[in-house]
Motif scaffolding. Structure first.
Motif, PDB file in Angstrom:
ATOM      1  N   VAL A   1     -64.324 108.273  -6.818  1.00 55.79           N
ATOM      2  CA  VAL A   1     -63.111 108.949  -7.523  1.00 55.79           C
ATOM      3  C   VAL A   1     -63.231 108.003  -8.728  1.00 55.79           C
ATOM      4  CG1 VAL A   1     -61.246 107.528  -6.414  1.00 55.79           C
ATOM      5  CG2 VAL A   1     -61.665 109.783  -7.533  1.00 55.79           C
ATOM      6  N   HIS A   2     -62.812 108.812  -9.857  1.00 56.82           N
ATOM      7  CA  HIS A   2     -61.627 107.746 -10.817  1.00 56.82           C
ATOM      8  C   HIS A   2     -61.185 108.748 -12.179  1.00 56.82           C
ATOM      9  CE1 HIS A   2     -65.132 108.389 -14.385  1.00 56.82           C
ATOM     10  NE2 HIS A   2     -66.290 108.104 -13.426  1.00 56.82           N
ATOM     11  N   SER A   3     -60.749 108.451 -13.267  1.00 59.55           N
ATOM     12  CA  SER A   3     -59.728 108.986 -13.689  1.00 59.55           C
ATOM     13  C   SER A   3     -60.775 109.762 -14.703  1.00 59.55           C
ATOM     14  CB  SER A   3     -59.031 108.336 -15.041  1.00 59.55           C
ATOM     15  OG  SER A   3     -58.625 109.393 -15.312  1.00 59.55           O
ATOM     16  N   ALA A   4     -60.800 111.469 -15.604  1.00 60.84           N
ATOM     17  CA  ALA A   4     -61.477 111.854 -16.470  1.00 60.84           C
ATOM     18  C   ALA A   4     -61.077 110.874 -17.735  1.00 60.84           C
ATOM     19  CB  ALA A   4     -61.003 112.869 -17.431  1.00 60.84           C
ATOM     20  N   LEU A   5     -60.433 109.724 -17.433  1.00 57.62           N
ATOM     21  CA  LEU A   5     -59.910 109.289 -19.344  1.00 57.62           C
ATOM     22  C   LEU A   5     -61.254 107.789 -18.798  1.00 57.62           C
ATOM     23  CD1 LEU A   5     -55.898 108.423 -18.501  1.00 57.62           C
ATOM     24  CD2 LEU A   5     -56.750 109.920 -20.166  1.00 57.62           C
ATOM     25  N   SER A   6     -61.666 107.681 -18.007  1.00 54.97           N
ATOM     26  CA  SER A   6     -62.584 106.891 -18.532  1.00 54.97           C
ATOM     27  C   SER A   6     -64.451 107.114 -18.056  1.00 54.97           C
ATOM     28  CB  SER A   6     -62.389 105.348 -16.849  1.00 54.97           C
ATOM     29  OG  SER A   6     -61.307 106.657 -15.268  1.00 54.97           O
ATOM     30  N   ASP A   7     -64.462 108.536 -18.564  1.00 58.36           N
ATOM     31  CA  ASP A   7     -65.613 109.113 -18.608  1.00 58.36           C
ATOM     32  C   ASP A   7     -66.430 109.414 -17.896  1.00 58.36           C
ATOM     33  OD1 ASP A   7     -67.785 109.749 -20.248  1.00 58.36           O
ATOM     34  OD2 ASP A   7     -67.603 108.633 -22.339  1.00 58.36           O
ATOM     35  N   PRO A   8     -66.255 110.222 -17.034  1.00 58.87           N
ATOM     36  CA  PRO A   8     -67.060 110.751 -15.786  1.00 58.87           C
ATOM     37  C   PRO A   8     -68.729 110.723 -16.050  1.00 58.87           C
ATOM     38  CG  PRO A   8     -64.826 112.380 -15.738  1.00 58.87           C
ATOM     39  CD  PRO A   8     -65.379 111.418 -16.830  1.00 58.87           C
ATOM     40  N   GLU A   9     -68.401 111.720 -16.931  1.00 57.49           N
ATOM     41  CA  GLU A   9     -70.285 111.985 -17.917  1.00 57.49           C
ATOM     42  C   GLU A   9     -70.805 110.495 -18.206  1.00 57.49           C
ATOM     43  OE1 GLU A   9     -67.163 113.223 -19.567  1.00 57.49           O
ATOM     44  OE2 GLU A   9     -67.509 115.050 -18.549  1.00 57.49           O
ATOM     45  N   LEU A  10     -70.636 109.321 -18.117  1.00 58.03           N
ATOM     46  CA  LEU A  10     -70.866 108.293 -18.777  1.00 58.03           C
ATOM     47  C   LEU A  10     -71.606 107.657 -17.245  1.00 58.03           C
ATOM     48  CD1 LEU A  10     -72.120 105.908 -20.049  1.00 58.03           C
ATOM     49  CD2 LEU A  10     -70.113 104.995 -20.070  1.00 58.03           C
ATOM     50  N   THR A  11     -70.571 108.196 -16.126  1.00 57.97           N
ATOM     51  CA  THR A  11     -70.566 107.725 -15.170  1.00 57.97           C
ATOM     52  C   THR A  11     -71.684 108.421 -13.857  1.00 57.97           C
ATOM     53  OG1 THR A  11     -68.153 107.251 -14.261  1.00 57.97           O
ATOM     54  CG2 THR A  11     -70.027 107.389 -12.705  1.00 57.97           C
ATOM     55  N   VAL A  12     -71.475 109.547 -14.467  1.00 59.62           N
ATOM     56  CA  VAL A  12     -72.857 110.416 -13.834  1.00 59.62           C
ATOM     57  C   VAL A  12     -74.215 110.380 -14.838  1.00 59.62           C
ATOM     58  CG1 VAL A  12     -73.300 112.857 -14.326  1.00 59.62           C
ATOM     59  CG2 VAL A  12     -71.355 112.581 -13.248  1.00 59.62           C
ATOM     60  N   GLY A  13     -74.503 109.790 -16.042  1.00 63.76           N
ATOM     61  CA  GLY A  13     -75.320 109.238 -16.975  1.00 63.76           C
ATOM     62  C   GLY A  13     -75.876 108.256 -16.149  1.00 63.76           C
ATOM     63  N   ARG A  14     -75.803 107.363 -15.813  1.00 59.52           N
ATOM     64  CA  ARG A  14     -76.149 105.625 -15.455  1.00 59.52           C
ATOM     65  C   ARG A  14     -76.242 105.814 -14.051  1.00 59.52           C
ATOM     66  NH1 ARG A  14     -72.184 101.532 -18.459  1.00 59.52           N
ATOM     67  NH2 ARG A  14     -72.494 101.602 -20.789  1.00 59.52           N
ATOM     68  N   LEU A  15     -75.196 106.975 -13.591  1.00 60.22           N
ATOM     69  CA  LEU A  15     -76.443 106.553 -11.933  1.00 60.22           C
ATOM     70  C   LEU A  15     -77.094 107.681 -12.152  1.00 60.22           C
ATOM     71  CD1 LEU A  15     -72.584 108.139 -10.111  1.00 60.22           C
ATOM     72  CD2 LEU A  15     -74.388 105.693  -9.587  1.00 60.22           C
ATOM     73  N   ARG A  16     -77.543 108.705 -12.995  1.00 55.81           N
ATOM     74  CA  ARG A  16     -78.677 109.713 -12.851  1.00 55.81           C
ATOM     75  C   ARG A  16     -80.288 108.109 -13.095  1.00 55.81           C
ATOM     76  NH1 ARG A  16     -76.937 115.317 -15.724  1.00 55.81           N
ATOM     77  NH2 ARG A  16     -75.613 116.073 -13.511  1.00 55.81           N
ATOM     78  N   SER A  17     -79.265 107.890 -14.788  1.00 59.63           N
ATOM     79  CA  SER A  17     -80.207 106.522 -14.959  1.00 59.63           C
ATOM     80  C   SER A  17     -81.521 105.795 -13.754  1.00 59.63           C
ATOM     81  CB  SER A  17     -79.786 106.014 -16.108  1.00 59.63           C
ATOM     82  OG  SER A  17     -79.608 106.879 -17.091  1.00 59.63           O
ATOM     83  N   ALA A  18     -80.586 106.018 -12.972  1.00 59.88           N
ATOM     84  CA  ALA A  18     -80.902 104.263 -11.280  1.00 59.88           C
ATOM     85  C   ALA A  18     -81.354 105.423 -11.251  1.00 59.88           C
ATOM     86  CB  ALA A  18     -79.402 104.147 -11.163  1.00 59.88           C
ATOM     87  N   GLY A  19     -81.806 106.882 -11.315  1.00 61.38           N
ATOM     88  CA  GLY A  19     -82.452 107.103 -10.282  1.00 61.38           C
ATOM     89  C   GLY A  19     -81.796 108.351  -9.243  1.00 61.38           C
ATOM     90  N   LEU A  20     -80.434 108.576  -8.952  1.00 61.99           N
ATOM     91  CA  LEU A  20     -79.900 109.446  -8.482  1.00 61.99           C
ATOM     92  C   LEU A  20     -79.451 110.709  -8.906  1.00 61.99           C
ATOM     93  CD1 LEU A  20     -79.509 105.938  -7.396  1.00 61.99           C
ATOM     94  CD2 LEU A  20     -77.218 107.073  -6.928  1.00 61.99           C
ATOM     95  N   LYS A  21     -79.522 111.489  -7.814  1.00 55.10           N
ATOM     96  CA  LYS A  21     -79.230 113.132  -8.277  1.00 55.10           C
ATOM     97  C   LYS A  21     -77.496 112.812  -8.362  1.00 55.10           C
ATOM     98  CE  LYS A  21     -81.664 114.738  -5.222  1.00 55.10           C
ATOM     99  NZ  LYS A  21     -81.375 115.940  -4.343  1.00 55.10           N
ATOM    100  N   ALA A  22     -76.654 112.831  -9.665  1.00 58.02           N
ATOM    101  CA  ALA A  22     -75.440 113.180  -9.461  1.00 58.02           C
ATOM    102  C   ALA A  22     -74.948 113.916  -9.893  1.00 58.02           C
ATOM    103  CB  ALA A  22     -75.521 111.573 -10.427  1.00 58.02           C
ATOM    104  N   ALA A  23     -73.688 114.277  -9.772  1.00 54.29           N
ATOM    105  CA  ALA A  23     -72.284 115.105 -10.623  1.00 54.29           C
ATOM    106  C   ALA A  23     -70.927 115.093 -10.059  1.00 54.29           C
ATOM    107  CB  ALA A  23     -73.284 116.841 -10.070  1.00 54.29           C
TER     108      ALA A  23
END
Length: 209
Positions: free
Chosen positions: A143-165
């Protein structure tokens, strides 16, 4: 350390909906009072909880003892104390609030929420390190705030090979910390003049089998 609030409740809701086999290995990173660790343990999981604050460690141990559920609680900075293990589920409610100071506080209550100018000092570490501790089919719930860029979180986890949303969202009134920083957040463009509430999100990421 601070008492469980809306972010903990949002993540607890995601945990409640997550399939969790009896005896599953669960890691709660930044456990605080241990609320999420206890919720997982009550479902029959084998839970390890970690926090960098000794006060949090002692509080979580006391709460586990009072609740009568077994939780292994360790002191450590994120994954340092558990790198030799792997998990079916990792939970995290990390520090994520953008702060005027550049680094993570070394001590004090602000260590539980301040996370650098963009709020991502701890989030980025989790995105980089958590995938290596998941078993195939394992899940990270964070969990985190939308102020800290959830799209970046999702993108970095996908880059690590995970299915993220992003799987959960909730809008809440500003708490005391954000109220004290509204002017600074607006100056940085992290908060628009019209915004009067904070959005919290849960990111779910799964390592494919």
């Amino acid at each position: 350390m601070y008492a469980p609030q809306e972010d903990t409740a949002l993540l607890a809701g995601a945990l409640a909906e997550e399939p969790l086999a009896p005896g599953a290995d669960v890691l709660d990173v930044g456990t605080g009072t241990g609320a999420l660790a206890l919720a997982a343990a009550r479902r029959g999981a084998r839970v390890t909880a970690v926090d960098v604050s000794w006060r949090a460690v002692y509080t979580a141990r006391l709460n586990a003892w009072l609740s009568g559920v077994p939780v292994r609680i360790r002191h450590g900075n994120l994954f340092e104390a558990v790198r030799d293990r792997s998990y079916d589920l990792i939970l995290s409610n990390p520090p994520y609030v953008p702060a005027p100071t550049a680094g993570v506080p070394a001590r004090g209550r602000a260590r539980a929420w301040d996370a650098g100018h963009d709020g991502r000092l701890v989030l980025d570490r989790i995105c980089g390190e958590a995938p290596g501790l998941l078993r195939p089919g394992g899940v990270l719930l964070m969990v985190h705030s939308a102020l800290s860029d959830p799209e970046l979180t999702v993108g970095r986890l996908r880059s690590a090979g995970l299915k993220a949303a992003v799987t959960r969202r909730s809008r809440i009134d500003f708490g005391p910390v954000l109220r004290s920083r509204v002017g600074w957040l607006r100056e940085r463009g992290l908060l628009s003049p019209a915004e009067a509430k904070e959005e919290l999100v849960v990111v779910r990421a799964e390592l494919p089998v």
